[in-house]
Design an enzyme around this catalytic site. Structure first.
Site, PDB file in Angstrom:
ATOM      1  N   HIS A   1       0.852  -1.197   0.000  1.00 31.15           N
ATOM      2  CA  HIS A   1       0.000   0.000   0.000  1.00 31.15           C
ATOM      3  C   HIS A   1       0.885   1.244   0.000  1.00 31.15           C
ATOM      4  O   HIS A   1       1.960   1.245   0.598  1.00 31.15           O
ATOM      5  CB  HIS A   1      -0.918  -0.016   1.230  1.00 31.15           C
ATOM      6  CG  HIS A   1      -1.982   1.026   1.151  1.00 31.15           C
ATOM      7  ND1 HIS A   1      -1.738   2.340   1.455  1.00 31.15           N
ATOM      8  CD2 HIS A   1      -3.271   0.960   0.744  1.00 31.15           C
ATOM      9  CE1 HIS A   1      -2.847   3.030   1.247  1.00 31.15           C
ATOM     10  NE2 HIS A   1      -3.794   2.213   0.823  1.00 31.15           N
TER      11      HIS A   1
ATOM     12  N   GLU B   1      -3.992   1.922  -7.476  1.00 36.34           N
ATOM     13  CA  GLU B   1      -4.322   3.030  -6.586  1.00 36.34           C
ATOM     14  C   GLU B   1      -3.400   4.212  -6.876  1.00 36.34           C
ATOM     15  O   GLU B   1      -2.314   4.317  -6.271  1.00 36.34           O
ATOM     16  CB  GLU B   1      -4.133   2.613  -5.123  1.00 36.34           C
ATOM     17  CG  GLU B   1      -5.029   1.501  -4.663  1.00 36.34           C
ATOM     18  CD  GLU B   1      -5.361   1.616  -3.187  1.00 36.34           C
ATOM     19  OE1 GLU B   1      -6.530   1.693  -2.856  1.00 36.34           O
ATOM     20  OE2 GLU B   1      -4.426   1.661  -2.364  1.00 36.34           O
TER      21      GLU B   1
HETATM   22  P1  PGA Z   1      -9.334   6.111   0.122  1.00 32.94           P
HETATM   23  O1  PGA Z   1      -8.196   5.034   0.363  1.00 32.94           O
HETATM   24  O2  PGA Z   1     -10.558   5.379  -0.348  1.00 32.94           O
HETATM   25  O3  PGA Z   1      -9.514   6.759   1.458  1.00 32.94           O
HETATM   26  O4  PGA Z   1      -8.835   7.046  -0.924  1.00 32.94           O
HETATM   27  C1  PGA Z   1      -8.000   3.949  -0.504  1.00 32.94           C
HETATM   28  C2  PGA Z   1      -6.758   3.229  -0.073  1.00 32.94           C
HETATM   29  O5  PGA Z   1      -5.801   3.891   0.340  1.00 32.94           O
HETATM   30  O6  PGA Z   1      -6.703   1.991  -0.117  1.00 32.94           O
END
Ligand code: PGA
Length: 247
Positions: free
Chosen positions: A91, A161
């Protein structure tokens, strides 16, 4: 769809965690989606006996190491014994603390070894006009496949992401058209690294400011198989709404 709730470190009471679990169960029982909850590791033990069909537990991270003299580490072996079925890896909030591709790759190996499905996060910090960010994504994917045994490669889930889209409001998230392009690109890269046919089976999720407002448009024609949801995942009303708008 695979809906993964990343509770991050937002939850600080067992009561809150149990309330969110009840919401997750309710959504799972509707039978439309596969629900995965990733609570802070200290709470994983609460939930291990509570799993149902369509509801699974994920760790937010695992150790690179095997069992041994590693104070503070949470190993894949330990988690697999607690019915943890998935783990988020790489992440951006872990990468920001110094985690590099080789460490994410070692964690992926550990997860696969213990039959835990890795959900590997990839994504660029910023976009440049020359497309260097696309090469960066390619390198992140390649590091993972180089370390993973051939037979297990199709099990690895990627969560795209883009870091610039995390933790914002839905209007600052990626557009559906851009997401579609990125998913096509990621699947093409995967196809080059495994085989195009197997690549079609690899699940790709999107994460970054998903909410009930954008969840439908981000999923309907982008080619994703699910969502990784951060701040909206700790709001019961949001999660129920997301599960309803997503097909
Ligand atoms: P968010 O986070 O939905 O708060 O943008 C997603 C993540 O970091 O997995």
């Amino acid at each position: 769809m695979l809906l993964v709730s990343n509770w991050k470190a937002y939850i600080e009471s067992p009561k809150e965690a149990k309330e969110l679990l009840a919401v997750a169960k309710k959504i799972a029982r509707a039978g439309v989606h596969t629900i995965v909850i990733a609570p802070p590791s200290a709470y994983l033990g609460f939930f291990t006996k509570e799993q149902e069909v369509s509801l699974s537990l994920a760790a937010q991270d695992i150790s690179e190491t095997q069992s041994g003299a590693h104070t503070g580490e949470i190993t894949a072996g330990l988690l697999s014994g607690m019915d943890v079925f998935y783990t988020i890896l790489g992440h951006s909030e872990r990468r920001a603390k110094g985690e590099i591709d080789s460490m994410v790759a070692a964690k992926t190996q550990q997860a696969l070894l213990h039959k835990i499905i890795p959900i590997v996060c990839i994504g660029e910090k910023v976009r440049d006009e020359n497309g260097a960010y696309l090469q960066g994504l390619r390198a992140q994917i390649s590091a993972i496949y180089e370390a993973a045994p051939q037979k297990d490669r199709s099990k690895i889930i990627f969560a795209y992401e883009p870091i610039w889209a995390i933790g914002k409001s839905s209007c600052e998230s990626i557009t559906p058209a851009d997401l579609r392009e990125m998913i096509l690109y990621i699947r093409k890269v995967i196809g080059e690294m495994i085989t195009p046919t197997v690549a079609l089976k690899v699940k790709i999720l999107y994460g970054g400011s998903v909410s009930k407002i954008n969840a439908k448009e981000l999923t309907e024609s982008s080619g994703v198989q699910g969502l990784l949801i951060g701040h909206a995942s700790i709001d019961p009303k949001e999660m129920i709404a997301i599960s309803k708008v997503v097909e």
